[in-house]
Design a protein around this motif. Sequence first.
Motif, PDB file in Angstrom:
ATOM      1  N   ALA A 191       0.440  -1.434  -0.261  1.00  0.00           N
ATOM      2  CA  ALA A 191       0.210   0.449  -0.217  1.00  0.00           C
ATOM      3  C   ALA A 191       0.989   0.914   0.399  1.00  0.00           C
ATOM      4  CB  ALA A 191      -1.257  -0.107   1.180  1.00  0.00           C
ATOM      5  N   GLN A 192       2.109   1.250   0.277  1.00  0.00           N
ATOM      6  CA  GLN A 192       2.884   2.374   0.404  1.00  0.00           C
ATOM      7  C   GLN A 192       4.139   2.456  -0.393  1.00  0.00           C
ATOM      8  OE1 GLN A 192       2.672   0.156   3.158  1.00  0.00           O
ATOM      9  NE2 GLN A 192       1.554   1.483   4.332  1.00  0.00           N
ATOM     10  N   GLY A 193       4.176   1.094  -1.747  1.00  0.00           N
ATOM     11  CA  GLY A 193       4.364   1.335  -2.542  1.00  0.00           C
ATOM     12  C   GLY A 193       5.655   0.951  -2.818  1.00  0.00           C
ATOM     13  N   ASN A 194       6.279   0.318  -1.549  1.00  0.00           N
ATOM     14  CA  ASN A 194       7.059  -0.370  -1.223  1.00  0.00           C
ATOM     15  C   ASN A 194       7.126  -1.980  -2.210  1.00  0.00           C
ATOM     16  OD1 ASN A 194       8.512   1.284   0.211  1.00  0.00           O
ATOM     17  ND2 ASN A 194       7.221   0.457   2.286  1.00  0.00           N
ATOM     18  N   PRO A 195       8.547  -2.313  -2.442  1.00  0.00           N
ATOM     19  CA  PRO A 195       8.652  -3.441  -3.569  1.00  0.00           C
ATOM     20  C   PRO A 195       8.154  -4.933  -2.661  1.00  0.00           C
ATOM     21  CG  PRO A 195      10.626  -2.946  -3.570  1.00  0.00           C
ATOM     22  CD  PRO A 195       9.411  -1.849  -2.362  1.00  0.00           C
ATOM     23  N   VAL A 196       7.277  -5.896  -2.731  1.00  0.00           N
ATOM     24  CA  VAL A 196       7.167  -7.427  -2.334  1.00  0.00           C
ATOM     25  C   VAL A 196       8.001  -8.043  -2.468  1.00  0.00           C
ATOM     26  CG1 VAL A 196       5.394  -8.684  -1.001  1.00  0.00           C
ATOM     27  CG2 VAL A 196       4.748  -6.471  -1.914  1.00  0.00           C
ATOM     28  N   THR A 197       8.708  -8.272  -1.295  1.00  0.00           N
ATOM     29  CA  THR A 197      10.220  -8.988  -1.093  1.00  0.00           C
ATOM     30  C   THR A 197       9.547 -10.685  -0.736  1.00  0.00           C
ATOM     31  OG1 THR A 197      11.364  -8.336  -0.370  1.00  0.00           O
ATOM     32  CG2 THR A 197      11.670  -7.681  -2.702  1.00  0.00           C
ATOM     33  N   ARG A 198      10.228 -11.458  -1.350  1.00  0.00           N
ATOM     34  CA  ARG A 198       9.780 -12.895   0.183  1.00  0.00           C
ATOM     35  C   ARG A 198      11.086 -12.458   1.796  1.00  0.00           C
ATOM     36  NH1 ARG A 198      14.783 -16.209   0.041  1.00  0.00           N
ATOM     37  NH2 ARG A 198      16.089 -16.527  -1.690  1.00  0.00           N
ATOM     38  N   PRO A 199      11.293 -12.708   2.702  1.00  0.00           N
ATOM     39  CA  PRO A 199      11.563 -12.204   3.438  1.00  0.00           C
ATOM     40  C   PRO A 199      13.161 -13.090   3.401  1.00  0.00           C
ATOM     41  CG  PRO A 199       9.967 -13.245   4.510  1.00  0.00           C
ATOM     42  CD  PRO A 199       9.798 -13.502   2.904  1.00  0.00           C
ATOM     43  N   GLN A 200      14.095 -12.271   3.750  1.00  0.00           N
ATOM     44  CA  GLN A 200      15.452 -12.368   3.916  1.00  0.00           C
ATOM     45  C   GLN A 200      16.355 -12.987   4.604  1.00  0.00           C
ATOM     46  OE1 GLN A 200      17.246 -12.113   0.779  1.00  0.00           O
ATOM     47  NE2 GLN A 200      14.873 -11.400   0.325  1.00  0.00           N
ATOM     48  N   GLY A 201      17.100 -14.077   5.175  1.00  0.00           N
ATOM     49  CA  GLY A 201      17.422 -14.873   5.825  1.00  0.00           C
ATOM     50  C   GLY A 201      16.917 -16.278   6.905  1.00  0.00           C
ATOM     51  N   GLN A 202      15.944 -16.298   5.856  1.00  0.00           N
ATOM     52  CA  GLN A 202      15.000 -17.172   6.714  1.00  0.00           C
ATOM     53  C   GLN A 202      15.512 -18.401   6.602  1.00  0.00           C
ATOM     54  OE1 GLN A 202      11.011 -16.260   7.094  1.00  0.00           O
ATOM     55  NE2 GLN A 202      11.196 -14.799   8.922  1.00  0.00           N
ATOM     56  N   PRO A 203      16.444 -19.607   7.023  1.00  0.00           N
ATOM     57  CA  PRO A 203      15.944 -20.676   6.261  1.00  0.00           C
ATOM     58  C   PRO A 203      14.934 -21.846   5.874  1.00  0.00           C
ATOM     59  CG  PRO A 203      16.445 -20.941   8.457  1.00  0.00           C
ATOM     60  CD  PRO A 203      16.521 -19.731   8.460  1.00  0.00           C
ATOM     61  N   VAL A 204      14.857 -22.152   4.472  1.00  0.00           N
ATOM     62  CA  VAL A 204      14.243 -23.265   4.434  1.00  0.00           C
ATOM     63  C   VAL A 204      14.050 -24.137   5.227  1.00  0.00           C
ATOM     64  CG1 VAL A 204      12.942 -23.858   2.280  1.00  0.00           C
ATOM     65  CG2 VAL A 204      14.343 -21.208   2.207  1.00  0.00           C
ATOM     66  N   ALA A 205      12.603 -24.910   5.861  1.00  0.00           N
ATOM     67  CA  ALA A 205      12.758 -26.204   5.945  1.00  0.00           C
ATOM     68  C   ALA A 205      13.533 -27.267   4.863  1.00  0.00           C
ATOM     69  CB  ALA A 205      11.920 -26.568   6.849  1.00  0.00           C
ATOM     70  N   ALA A 206      13.848 -28.098   5.086  1.00  0.00           N
ATOM     71  CA  ALA A 206      14.756 -29.280   4.109  1.00  0.00           C
ATOM     72  C   ALA A 206      13.758 -29.876   4.218  1.00  0.00           C
ATOM     73  CB  ALA A 206      15.529 -29.796   4.541  1.00  0.00           C
ATOM     74  N   PHE A 207      13.108 -30.624   5.845  1.00  0.00           N
ATOM     75  CA  PHE A 207      11.600 -31.911   5.676  1.00  0.00           C
ATOM     76  C   PHE A 207      10.339 -30.454   6.708  1.00  0.00           C
ATOM     77  CE2 PHE A 207      15.953 -34.042   5.828  1.00  0.00           C
ATOM     78  CZ  PHE A 207      15.481 -35.278   5.182  1.00  0.00           C
ATOM     79  N   PRO A 208       8.837 -31.403   6.087  1.00  0.00           N
ATOM     80  CA  PRO A 208       8.436 -30.352   6.844  1.00  0.00           C
ATOM     81  C   PRO A 208       8.490 -31.030   9.088  1.00  0.00           C
ATOM     82  CG  PRO A 208       7.527 -31.813   5.803  1.00  0.00           C
ATOM     83  CD  PRO A 208       8.945 -31.866   5.504  1.00  0.00           C
ATOM     84  N   PRO A 209       7.886 -29.768   9.199  1.00  0.00           N
ATOM     85  CA  PRO A 209       8.354 -30.031  11.041  1.00  0.00           C
ATOM     86  C   PRO A 209       7.604 -32.065  11.343  1.00  0.00           C
ATOM     87  CG  PRO A 209       6.921 -27.824  10.521  1.00  0.00           C
ATOM     88  CD  PRO A 209       7.721 -28.386   9.298  1.00  0.00           C
ATOM     89  N   TRP A 210       6.393 -31.853  10.447  1.00  0.00           N
ATOM     90  CA  TRP A 210       5.971 -33.465  10.886  1.00  0.00           C
ATOM     91  C   TRP A 210       6.744 -34.197  11.035  1.00  0.00           C
ATOM     92  CZ3 TRP A 210       4.730 -36.908   7.613  1.00  0.00           C
ATOM     93  CH2 TRP A 210       4.397 -37.173   6.462  1.00  0.00           C
ATOM     94  N   MET A 211       7.095 -34.198   9.681  1.00  0.00           N
ATOM     95  CA  MET A 211       8.283 -35.530   9.423  1.00  0.00           C
ATOM     96  C   MET A 211       9.505 -35.385  10.849  1.00  0.00           C
ATOM     97  SD  MET A 211       9.320 -35.273   5.724  1.00  0.00           S
ATOM     98  CE  MET A 211       9.270 -36.472   5.423  1.00  0.00           C
ATOM     99  N   VAL A 212      10.313 -33.991  11.314  1.00  0.00           N
ATOM    100  CA  VAL A 212      11.198 -34.524  12.191  1.00  0.00           C
ATOM    101  C   VAL A 212      10.496 -34.802  12.832  1.00  0.00           C
ATOM    102  CG1 VAL A 212      12.779 -32.940  13.499  1.00  0.00           C
ATOM    103  CG2 VAL A 212      12.227 -32.308  10.898  1.00  0.00           C
ATOM    104  N   TYR A 213       9.121 -34.910  13.425  1.00  0.00           N
ATOM    105  CA  TYR A 213       8.992 -35.087  14.752  1.00  0.00           C
ATOM    106  C   TYR A 213       8.212 -36.531  14.967  1.00  0.00           C
ATOM    107  CZ  TYR A 213       8.034 -29.660  16.060  1.00  0.00           C
ATOM    108  OH  TYR A 213       7.904 -28.394  16.043  1.00  0.00           O
ATOM    109  N   ALA A 214       7.822 -37.077  13.823  1.00  0.00           N
ATOM    110  CA  ALA A 214       7.735 -38.494  13.333  1.00  0.00           C
ATOM    111  C   ALA A 214       9.699 -39.125  13.471  1.00  0.00           C
ATOM    112  CB  ALA A 214       7.366 -39.009  12.434  1.00  0.00           C
ATOM    113  N   GLY A 215      10.191 -38.665  13.179  1.00  0.00           N
ATOM    114  CA  GLY A 215      11.164 -38.960  13.104  1.00  0.00           C
ATOM    115  C   GLY A 215      11.593 -39.036  14.470  1.00  0.00           C
TER     116      GLY A 215
END
Length: 91
Positions: free
Chosen positions: A48-72
């Motif tokens: 709304a303010q005219g700033n470009p919309v970008t994806r968040p920077q610096g957040q790691p992308v999870a290799a596995f979904p959390p439920w797979m980690v908890y199940a393992g």
Amino acid sequence: MSFLDDLLDFGAGALDSVGEHADWLFGQPDQSTNPQIKPQANHPQADAQGNPVTRPQGQPVAAFPPWMVYAGAGLGAVTVLLLLMMAIKER
């Protein structure tokens, strides 16, 4: 140095000599602006303010979904408990 310049410019005149008579060879690129025919480029979105919309920077992308980690982790814990129970039972 002029020999190197000659090597870098080798063949540069060949494209100039082709000219406009090579359209039958290379074909015409489709320069359509109709989105039904050719996909259009993604243009940056703005908030709304005219700033470009970008994806968040610096957040790691999870290799596995959390439920797979908890199940393992749960299966690993159950396996360790069963091994401990079997080791204690044999004493």
